[in-house]
Design a protein around this motif. Structure first.
Motif, short mmCIF file in Angstrom:
data_model
loop_
_atom_site.label_atom_id
_atom_site.label_comp_id
_atom_site.label_asym_id
_atom_site.label_seq_id
_atom_site.Cartn_x
_atom_site.Cartn_y
_atom_site.Cartn_z
N LYS A 127 0.82 -1.22 0.00
CA LYS A 127 0.00 0.00 0.00
C LYS A 127 0.85 1.26 0.00
O LYS A 127 0.42 2.31 -0.48
N GLU A 128 2.06 1.17 0.55
CA GLU A 128 2.93 2.35 0.60
C GLU A 128 3.40 2.75 -0.80
O GLU A 128 3.84 3.88 -1.01
N GLU A 129 3.31 1.83 -1.75
CA GLU A 129 3.73 2.12 -3.12
C GLU A 129 2.53 2.26 -4.05
O GLU A 129 2.62 2.05 -5.26
N ILE A 130 1.38 2.62 -3.49
CA ILE A 130 0.14 2.67 -4.25
C ILE A 130 0.22 3.64 -5.42
O ILE A 130 -0.36 3.40 -6.50
N TYR A 131 0.97 4.75 -5.27
CA TYR A 131 1.02 5.74 -6.34
C TYR A 131 1.85 5.25 -7.54
O TYR A 131 1.72 5.78 -8.64
N ASP A 132 2.69 4.23 -7.31
CA ASP A 132 3.51 3.72 -8.40
C ASP A 132 2.68 3.18 -9.55
O ASP A 132 3.08 3.27 -10.71
N ILE A 133 1.52 2.60 -9.24
CA ILE A 133 0.74 2.02 -10.32
C ILE A 133 0.19 3.08 -11.26
O ILE A 133 -0.26 2.78 -12.35
N TYR A 134 0.25 4.36 -10.84
CA TYR A 134 -0.18 5.48 -11.68
C TYR A 134 1.04 6.24 -12.25
O TYR A 134 0.88 7.35 -12.76
N GLY A 135 2.21 5.65 -12.18
CA GLY A 135 3.46 6.35 -12.51
C GLY A 135 3.45 7.00 -13.89
O GLY A 135 3.06 6.41 -14.89
N THR A 136 3.90 8.25 -13.93
CA THR A 136 3.88 9.02 -15.18
C THR A 136 4.93 10.12 -15.16
O THR A 136 5.37 10.56 -14.10
N THR A 137 5.33 10.55 -16.34
CA THR A 137 6.14 11.76 -16.47
C THR A 137 5.19 12.95 -16.62
O THR A 137 3.98 12.77 -16.77
N LEU A 138 5.75 14.15 -16.61
CA LEU A 138 4.92 15.34 -16.80
C LEU A 138 5.79 16.48 -17.35
O LEU A 138 6.87 16.74 -16.83
N LEU A 139 5.31 17.13 -18.40
CA LEU A 139 5.94 18.33 -18.94
C LEU A 139 4.86 19.39 -19.11
O LEU A 139 3.77 19.09 -19.60
N ALA A 140 5.18 20.61 -18.69
CA ALA A 140 4.20 21.69 -18.82
C ALA A 140 4.92 22.98 -19.22
O ALA A 140 6.06 23.22 -18.82
N GLY A 141 4.23 23.79 -20.02
CA GLY A 141 4.79 25.07 -20.44
C GLY A 141 3.72 26.14 -20.45
O GLY A 141 2.54 25.86 -20.70
N VAL A 142 4.12 27.38 -20.19
CA VAL A 142 3.19 28.52 -20.15
C VAL A 142 3.78 29.67 -20.95
O VAL A 142 4.98 29.96 -20.86
N MET A 143 2.92 30.32 -21.75
CA MET A 143 3.32 31.51 -22.49
C MET A 143 2.37 32.66 -22.15
O MET A 143 1.15 32.48 -22.08
N SER A 144 2.95 33.82 -21.91
CA SER A 144 2.16 35.03 -21.71
C SER A 144 3.06 36.22 -22.00
O SER A 144 4.27 36.06 -22.24
N LYS A 145 2.50 37.41 -21.95
CA LYS A 145 3.27 38.60 -22.27
C LYS A 145 4.41 38.82 -21.28
O LYS A 145 5.51 39.20 -21.67
N MET A 146 4.16 38.56 -20.01
CA MET A 146 5.13 38.89 -18.97
C MET A 146 5.79 37.66 -18.34
O MET A 146 6.87 37.78 -17.76
N CYS A 147 5.17 36.48 -18.45
CA CYS A 147 5.68 35.30 -17.74
C CYS A 147 5.70 34.10 -18.69
O CYS A 147 4.65 33.70 -19.21
N ASN A 148 6.89 33.55 -18.90
CA ASN A 148 7.04 32.39 -19.78
C ASN A 148 7.96 31.39 -19.08
O ASN A 148 9.11 31.71 -18.76
N PHE A 149 7.43 30.20 -18.86
CA PHE A 149 8.20 29.23 -18.07
C PHE A 149 7.75 27.80 -18.40
O PHE A 149 6.76 27.59 -19.11
N GLY A 150 8.48 26.86 -17.85
CA GLY A 150 8.12 25.45 -18.02
C GLY A 150 8.72 24.61 -16.92
O GLY A 150 9.66 25.03 -16.23
N PHE A 151 8.17 23.41 -16.73
CA PHE A 151 8.75 22.47 -15.78
C PHE A 151 8.46 21.06 -16.24
O PHE A 151 7.52 20.81 -17.00
N LEU A 152 9.32 20.13 -15.81
CA LEU A 152 9.12 18.74 -16.20
C LEU A 152 9.72 17.81 -15.16
O LEU A 152 10.61 18.18 -14.41
N ILE A 153 9.19 16.60 -15.16
CA ILE A 153 9.79 15.51 -14.42
C ILE A 153 9.76 14.29 -15.34
O ILE A 153 8.74 13.98 -15.95
N GLY A 154 10.88 13.61 -15.46
CA GLY A 154 10.98 12.47 -16.35
C GLY A 154 11.47 12.87 -17.73
O GLY A 154 11.94 13.98 -17.96
#
Length: 424
Positions: A127-154
């Motif tokens: 049960k302590e490894e319950i989140y492993d069965i949902y394991g996934t990477t993630l990449l995200a990016g944002v664009m705007s006039k003043m704020c542009n950034f991104g983050f990822l894992i995996g």
């Protein structure tokens, strides 16, 4: 005008095994001040048997977290300018929290069954490894006039094309222990995230899962593929245009999956339509420069081939000359020997009556030598003809080399002009 498209394709491996796609793509184009894109790649292995849902939860959690922080855009900009790393880390932490909450809700609605434990976990359920069965990477990016950034894992690819047409990958996976998959379900996953901040709004942020990037033999081919997609973004003027483009990408990904790694492939793209014309011109100039470079390299290769062929001709001529010298030497020796035989013949003719048998023998030897002289004269004529042909071939090769060098000089001048245009 900010816009975006996305495409998700089930890999050939999952199709063949009647399995669901593990990738998920998300866009948020409904906000006044920013656009957001995300992709997630569920880890396809027996242990991660709910990773398809895990990737969906991850992309949705990123979208929701970004919205909660950026909904009050002016306030967000103030906080971003004060300490952008702290602010984005807060978004990442909220994304992780929301992802865990979505999993808890999913487990309440769909508890893990004994059948799943036996089928996927070989009866060993922790049960302590319950989140492993949902394991996934993630990449995200944002664009705007003043704020542009991104983050990822995996793994995955985070490609940025700035307003000058420069293509780069400013954010990469943060590697941990060798051969360990970096996933959102890893313990202390927050410390495994990588981030990037762009000082000005780019033309496009193009994020894709590992399946697409790994379908290319090298990074250069993959970035050129992103360039090719970027060139078509200026044509997306209507909803129908976007749908057609997304369907086109889906079909292209299906083909790439069949012909390469058979993995799921997905991409989310956000872009600034207003800067398209300038970027398209820069990309076109870069494509022309690349084509000229290829033509110059072709000319260089041809020149190297001509030089190699020229050396071959020289070597063949030298070998032919040695044969000519050898034949001339043998001919001279035979002429000297024949002259000596003539003297001996004269002496023997004076003694013909007494040495008729010896004379007949010498006459036969003289006939043999004359036959050899004829043969050598024929060979000498053959090699003299070869010598003339090789001389003509060498002159032709030198003329071709000069022509190709002049062609390369013209191409290099054209390249310098285009580079000056690009820099100006």
């Amino acid at each position: 005008m900010l816009n975006g498209i996305s495409a998700v394709t089930t890999g050939q491996f999952h199709i063949d095994n009647n399995a669901e796609c593990q990738d998920y793509a998300e866009l948020d184009l409904d906000r006044k001040d920013y656009v957001m894109a995300a992709v997630a790649d569920g880890y396809s292995s027996k242990k991660y048997f709910r990773s398809a849902r895990g990737s969906q939860f991850a992309a949705e959690s990123a979208k929701d977290s970004i919205y909660e922080y950026m909904n009050d855009y002016n306030r967000f900009v103030e906080a971003y300018e004060a300490d952008r790393e702290y602010l984005i880390n807060r978004i990442i932490k909220m994304t992780i929290t929301k992802w865990h909450l979505k999993i808890k809700e999913d487990l309440e609605r769909n508890p893990i069954t004994q059948e799943e434990i036996e089928k996927y976990l070989d009866g060993d359920f922790n049960k302590e490894e319950i989140y492993d069965i949902y394991g996934t990477t993630l990449l995200a990016g944002v664009m705007s006039k003043m704020c542009n950034f991104g983050f990822l894992i995996g793994d995955g690819s985070f490609v940025v094309i700035d307003k000058h047409g420069k293509v780069e990958t400013p954010i990469l996976e943060r590697n941990n222990i060798e051969n360990e998959k970096t996933l959102l379900s890893n313990p202390n996953s927050f410390n495994k995230f990588s981030t990037c901040f762009l000082d000005e709004m780019p033309f496009a942020i193009m994020i894709s899962t590992e399946g697409l990037a790994k379908s290319f033999t090298n990074d250069e081919d993959f970035l050129n593929y992103n360039n090719a997609i970027a060139k078509e973004l200026g044509n997306l003027n209507t909803i129908d245009d976007k749908i057609e483009m997304e369907e086109k990408l889906g079909k292209l990904f299906e083909q790439r999956s069949r012909e390469s790694n058979q993995d799921d492939m997905s991409i989310s793209i956000i872009f600034n339509r207003e800067s398209y014309e300038e970027v398209a011109r820069k990309l076109e100039d870069k494509a022309k420069i690349q084509q000229i470079d290829e033509e110059i390299n072709t000319s260089k290769q041809k020149i190297e081939d001509f030089e190699f062929k020229g050396q071959q001709i020289i070597n063949e001529r030298n070998a032919n000359r040695k044969k000519i010298d050898s034949i001339n030497k043998e001919k001279k020796d035979l002429e000297e020997y024949n002259a000596d035989l003539g003297e001996r013949k004269q002496k023997l003719e004076e003694q013909l009556k007494q040495l008729q048998e010896q004379l007949d023998q010498l006459c036969q030897e003289e006939e043999n030598i004359n036959n050899r002289k004829i043969e050598l004269d024929s060979l000498l004529m053959k090699y003299e003809i070869i010598e003339q042909e090789k001389e003509d071939e060498q002159n032709k090769n030198l003329e071709d080399k000069k022509l190709e060098e002049e062609n390369m000089r013209i191409k290099e001048e054209e390249k310098r002009q285009l580079q000056n245009n690009l820099n100006n």
